[in-house]
Design an enzyme around this catalytic site. Structure first.
Site, PDB file in Angstrom:
ATOM      1  CD  GLU A 209      42.913  42.489  30.394  1.00 24.86           C
ATOM      2  OE1 GLU A 209      42.548  41.331  30.698  1.00 24.86           O
ATOM      3  OE2 GLU A 209      42.946  43.418  31.214  1.00 24.86           O
ATOM      4  CB  CYS A 243      40.286  35.184  26.400  1.00 21.71           C
ATOM      5  SG  CYS A 243      39.307  36.608  26.933  1.00 21.71           S
TER       6      CYS A 243
END
Length: 455
Positions: A209, A243
């Site tokens: 991720e 993010c």
């Protein structure tokens, strides 16, 4: 710490088959749920110390998400764990087929500092639901949160089931030399490459991720006030250290000035005239990242914000106009409270720019026309996307969350977490009452019959 011995102990416990029992998995998840509830206040205080997070933000983006994920797992784990019948082709007449999810074994979860509770415990939830043993390794940059998490984990689980390991970057590299059955990493692209290289030595499957520069597009027909409000929230939550935050903004030339004015009003509405003194506005995690972000303030011209204090690690919510695609602020992920703004006339120019760079973790489009939105989605690629909103795709555990290309590989949340930490085993059971002679030698003139069956 003797990592080899720890992993041996976990593998031994896994091989006892205890974790495979659904009742044990449920008990583990219930214990984790109660532990998070018990330590919720301590985690909130630790997050305030490490990152300056407000209690609302700590619950909405950290503990609340984890608790909701655990509840969802507990509700569905029984059904997900059962074998599922699959269709069997005619040429396998006399057989029946099924898929059976099974745990991988010993899983390593490496989590980052920006959401230290959610991004450690949410993957743990999926790994436990699937029946694995887990080694947890958090980022060293949130020491107070780690202290609470370590106590939470050690009180809830035996280390041969779930172990909490504290390690700096050098120690993490040593940890990665061990053989795991699955590695789940959340963090930067450069270290993600190192994780994949380490996993390749043992052919260990991974989920990465990562991040990237997530574009936000505001088209000519967008609702400007709504777009500004949602963009300000998604960009500056956690001080931009998210993010999936909008990394840069492309505004249609005809509405750019109105949008800039709306962004200024919205920042003041959400954070006041002095965000520095607003208890809802966090801080930059450490000096190294602060210094890097300050360099971005020297590009373009500042529309609002720009104030910073190195002693407080404070950077005001900042919007910068006059940015060009070749500027440094457009060459690397910002990961901070700075929003560069570019303008466009032709939407295909924006699409070409997005496609000329690495695939982002998220893409956001604001506009009233469905055809226009579909055009952008159809001609670009990203891990996830929102139309007329930002960041909210992460909050839906019915959707997979993950990247593509440089923004990551694999996905999780809800059922996708269970699937990520499970190997889907294929099983065919064949009757012993008869045999189809067609498949056995000698073959003679059987080929024509095989062609007919397969066709």
């Amino acid at each position: 710490m003797n990592y080899e011995l720890l992993i041996q102990e976990q593998r031994s416990f896994f091989n006892s088959r205890t974790t495979r029992e659904v009742s044990f998995r449920k008990a583990s998840l219930k214990a984790l749920y109660q532990a998070v509830k018990r330590y919720e206040r301590a985690l909130t205080e630790a997050l305030r110390t490490d990152l300056g997070k407000a209690p609302f933000e700590s619950y909405a983006t950290e503990t609340g998400i984890v608790l909701n994920e655990i509840r969802y797992m507990l509700k569905h784990i029984g059904r997900w764990s059962r074998p599922k019948r699959q269709r069997t082709p005619l040429f396998l007449f006399g057989s029946c087929s099924r898929t059976q999810p099974e745990p991988y074994g010993v899983v390593l979860v490496l989590s980052p500092w920006n959401y230290p509770v959610q991004l450690l415990l949410s993957p743990l939830t999926g790994a436990l639901a699937a029946g694995n043993c887990v080694v947890l390794k958090p980022s060293p940059y949130t020491p107070q949160t780690n202290r609470v998490l370590k106590q939470l984990v050690s009180e809830t689980f035996a280390p041969h089931h779930v172990a909490f390991v504290e390690a700096d970057n050098r120690e993490t590299v040593r940890l990665l030399q061990e053989r795991f059955d699955y590695i789940f990493y959340t963090g930067s692209v450069p270290f993600g490459k190192r994780v994949m290289e380490a996993a390749a030595r043992h052919l260990t499957p991974v989920t990465l991720e990562l991040g990237g520069k997530s574009p936000c597009i505001v088209d000519a027909d967008a609702d400007i006030e709504t777009a500004a409000r949602r963009i300000v929230w998604g960009k500056f939550v956690n001080c931009g250290q998210t993010c999936v935050a909008p990394d840069y903004l492309y505004a249609h030339r005809s509405v750019k000035q109105r949008l800039l004015e709306a962004l200024v009003r919205e920042i003041e509405r959400q954070y006041g005239t002095s965000p520095r003194h607003n208890p809802d506005y966090p801080r930059i995690i450490r000096r190294e990242r602060f210094d890097r972000l300050v360099l971005f303030l020297k590009q373009g011209h500042i529309v609002t914000g720009g104030a910073c204090d190195e002693n407080d690690l404070y950077i005001a919510p900042t919007v910068i106009d006059g940015i060009r695609p070749g500027d440094r602020v457009m060459s690397e992920e910002i990961f901070g409270p700075i929003l560069p703004v570019l303008e466009f006339d032709d939407i295909d120019t924006v699409i070409d720019y997005i496609n000329a760079n690495e695939k982002p973790l998220a893409l956001y489009y604001f506009g009233k026309g469905k055809k226009r939105a579909d055009h952008v989605l159809r001609h670009t690629s990203s891990g996830g996307a929102c139309i007329n909103d930002v960041v909210t795709q992460v909050g839906n555990h019915h959707l997979p969350f993950g990247g593509v290309g440089h923004s990551g590989t694999g996905a999780y949340h809800g059922k996708y977490s269970f699937d990520t930490f499970s190997h889907m085993r294929s099983v065919v059971t064949t009757s012993t009452l008869f045999d189809l002679n067609l498949k056995f030698a000698p073959y003679g003139n059987k080929l024509r019959w095989v062609r007919k069956v397969l066709r």
